[in-house]
Design a protein around this motif. Sequence first.
Motif, PDB file in Angstrom:
ATOM      1  N   LEU A  20      -2.633  -5.506  -9.642  1.00  0.00           N
ATOM      2  CA  LEU A  20      -2.011  -6.286  -8.580  1.00  0.00           C
ATOM      3  C   LEU A  20      -1.819  -5.432  -7.345  1.00  0.00           C
ATOM      4  CD1 LEU A  20       0.779  -8.179 -10.568  1.00  0.00           C
ATOM      5  CD2 LEU A  20      -1.640  -8.753 -10.308  1.00  0.00           C
ATOM      6  N   SER A  21      -1.930  -6.081  -6.197  1.00  0.00           N
ATOM      7  CA  SER A  21      -1.672  -5.424  -4.911  1.00  0.00           C
ATOM      8  C   SER A  21      -0.640  -6.238  -4.145  1.00  0.00           C
ATOM      9  CB  SER A  21      -2.954  -5.338  -4.079  1.00  0.00           C
ATOM     10  OG  SER A  21      -3.951  -4.587  -4.732  1.00  0.00           O
ATOM     11  N   CYS A  22       0.120  -5.556  -3.348  1.00  0.00           N
ATOM     12  CA  CYS A  22       1.088  -6.207  -2.457  1.00  0.00           C
ATOM     13  C   CYS A  22       0.994  -5.481  -1.120  1.00  0.00           C
ATOM     14  CB  CYS A  22       2.484  -6.120  -3.034  1.00  0.00           C
ATOM     15  SG  CYS A  22       3.815  -6.566  -1.885  1.00  0.00           S
ATOM     16  N   THR A  23       0.557  -6.199  -0.102  1.00  0.00           N
ATOM     17  CA  THR A  23       0.395  -5.611   1.224  1.00  0.00           C
ATOM     18  C   THR A  23       1.466  -6.148   2.153  1.00  0.00           C
ATOM     19  OG1 THR A  23      -1.968  -5.328   0.887  1.00  0.00           O
ATOM     20  CG2 THR A  23      -1.178  -5.295   3.154  1.00  0.00           C
ATOM     21  N   ALA A  24       2.125  -5.241   2.826  1.00  0.00           N
ATOM     22  CA  ALA A  24       3.237  -5.593   3.702  1.00  0.00           C
ATOM     23  C   ALA A  24       2.823  -5.518   5.168  1.00  0.00           C
ATOM     24  CB  ALA A  24       4.411  -4.652   3.460  1.00  0.00           C
ATOM     25  N   SER A  25       3.442  -6.358   5.971  1.00  0.00           N
ATOM     26  CA  SER A  25       3.262  -6.312   7.412  1.00  0.00           C
ATOM     27  C   SER A  25       4.580  -6.674   8.070  1.00  0.00           C
ATOM     28  CB  SER A  25       2.154  -7.263   7.865  1.00  0.00           C
ATOM     29  OG  SER A  25       2.447  -8.588   7.497  1.00  0.00           O
ATOM     30  N   GLY A  26       4.734  -6.254   9.327  1.00  0.00           N
ATOM     31  CA  GLY A  26       5.932  -6.600  10.073  1.00  0.00           C
ATOM     32  C   GLY A  26       7.136  -5.735   9.769  1.00  0.00           C
TER      33      GLY A  26
END
Length: 120
Positions: A20-26
């Motif tokens: 699993l991947s979790c990409t954050a922005s902001g």
Amino acid sequence: QVQLVESGGGLVQAGGSLRLSCTASGLTFNNYAMDWFRQVPGKAREFVAGINWSGGSIARADSVKGRFTISRDNAKNTVYLQMNSLKPEDTGVYYCATDRRLGLGSHDYWGQGTQVTVSS
């Protein structure tokens, strides 16, 4: 606007693997520890694994020790959950969340979740 986007879920047979991947922005990603949780219908959300801002400290639920590995790449604003030797009881919706410090339990932001289904 803060966004956490999980990906990598799917259907896998028992004994298989998923990442699993979790990409954050902001947000400033390396200001946060990151956690993975999972939830099945009718049950409370369950902590799976967490990692501090640098990746130097981790925590894992007893049920996944020896099978799941959490890691992060701050240059990519992404946290990963490598899941090996999957069992049917690992089935659930997996969520990533920020934490102000590893183990603090102050989760300001959550992703939308990704479904993991392990067939027997």
